[in-house]
Motif scaffolding. Structure first.
Motif: not given
Ligand SMILES: Nc1ncnc2c1ncn2[C@@H]1O[C@H](COP(=O)(O)OP(=O)(O)OP(=O)(O)O)[C@@H](O)[C@H]1O
Ligand SMILES: [Mg+2]
Length: 369
Positions: A317-326, A354-366
């Motif tokens: 959902a990076h640069r977009g929308v993450l929707f957590l329904d319920e 090892g450790v990895m870093r992933l982009p995760a900048r999203f708009l959260l909708v609950l």
């Protein structure tokens, strides 16, 4: 006796590291050793490479063969090194001139019949190669369009190892038929919600996402959505079943501005590592929408898994929308793990390698009933 080198790329999250693939042939008992921190899927490369070379009509050197991947300290995973290993072996055996492959970056999995199969993460791999100053890459034909998104790199897309050998030796290039499963979607990924997937995927070149035009009434909710999109505010939708929470959340991605060229590359790189780019249309230029189910596992939401790790829903959902329904139905651990990406725009996944870093900048909708 024979020595040759070429390059390939190891992926750490969505970052690539250029790896030198060296092959050395010595007289002695026929053996094939692979060194340089390979994981299980990469160790299997030995058997694929041997079969692919023999089935491409070449002879397998009956000598002591050592293939090294350096820097050895970078953990390497996946089957994308096959092509580089095969070419290094062929060059060490003097079937290809070693100098022709020394400055090439090769990415691709080999089938036992010598076919070059697509792998995940071609875009970030080619970006890393370009950053490191390489100008020519060889990739599976099906991912050539994705690799061509990187400026300043010339891309050679091939179907089989036989074709590549012919091209490198300036011989007549054999015609090869397309894969039977070409263009067929991956059944494992069919259920994943991704950019414009399923909803309003337009006919134009750019994906068209649904917007508020087909929402009746709901003036307060629409205004909330517009404010959320304009200001980048997270959103909480509460209402009885059927009130339109899912419908509204899906439309938020359509209100967000188009991705810039840089953002498109970032999002496409994540989706490439996840293996969910549609074959004919590699560039994701609209904000993605991802709606994982509340029963989804921690790695599928945050990222991880064995082998070459997959980005989770927060990164898809990076640069977009993450929707957590319920939303309250999600496990406490998963909700807790959301804090880091919400605060920093990325997620750090620690694994044994090892450790990895992933982009995760999203708009959260609950969503909550
Ligand atoms: N304001 C509206 N305008 C047009 N259609 C609507 C509107 N509200 C709801 N609908 C339609 O009603 C159906 C149910 O909506 P939706 O699934 O979004 O509700 P929900 O709040 O997510 O329900 P649930 O809690 O059961 O998940 C959908 O087909 C949606 O298109
Ligand atoms: Mg719903």
């Amino acid at each position: 006796m024979g020595f040759a080198r070429t390059c390939s790329v190891a992926l750490v999250g969505v970052e690539g590291v250029v790896v030198e693939v060296q092959a050395d042939l010595e007289p002695g008992l026929a053996a094939f050793t692979l060194v340089g921190l390979p994981d299980k899927s990469l160790s299997e490369s030995r058997d694929r490479v041997r079969a692919a070379i023999v089935n491409s009509g070449e002879t397998w050197p009956q000598k002591k063969l050592t293939v090294g991947l350096s820097p050895a300290s970078v953990p390497k995973s996946g089957s994308g090194f096959d092509l580089g290993v095969a070419c290094a072996v062929l060059a060490a055996n003097e079937r290809i001139a070693p100098l022709t492959i020394a400055d090439l970056v090769m990415i691709g999995e080999l089938g036992l019949d010598g076919r070059v199969r697509p792998v995940r993460g071609v875009l970030p791999a080619v970006l890393a190669a370009a950053d490191a100053g390489y100008r020519q890459v060889v990739v599976p034909e099906r991912t050539a369009a994705e690799a061509s998104l990187v400026p300043g790199v010339s891309v050679l897309g091939i179907r089989t190892l036989r074709q590549l050998i012919a091209i490198l030796n300036d011989e007549a290039v054999p015609e090869e038929t397309a894969d039977r499963d070409e263009g067929r979607p991956d059944p494992l990924l069919a259920g994943l919600a991704v950019p414009g997937a399923g909803i309003g995927t337009g006919v134009s070149d750019r994906q068209v996402l649904p917007d508020l035009s087909d929402v009746a009434g709901q003036h307060t909710a629409r205004r909330a959505l517009e404010i959320s999109a304009a200001g980048g505010h997270h959103l909480y939708l509460k209402g009885p079943p059927g009130a339109g929470k899912t419908m509204l959340a899906e439309r938020l991605a359509g209100l967000l501005p188009r991705l810039t060229a840089q953002e498109s590359l970032e999002v496409t790189a994540v989706h490439s590592v996840a293996g969910i780019l549609p074959p004919g249309k590699p560039l994701v230029d609209t904000p993605p929408y991802c709606a994982p189910h509340h029963s989804a596992t921690m790695p599928s939401i945050i990222g991880g898994g064995s082998g070459l790790p997959r980005p989770g829903a927060v990164s898809l959902a990076h640069r977009g929308v993450l929707f957590l329904d319920e939303a309250p139905e999600f496990s406490g651990r998963v909700l807790d793990a959301m804090r880091q990406p919400l605060e920093s725009g990325h997620v750090v996944v620690a694994r044994s390698a090892g450790v990895m870093r992933l982009p995760a900048r999203f708009l959260l909708v609950l969503g909550c009933a």
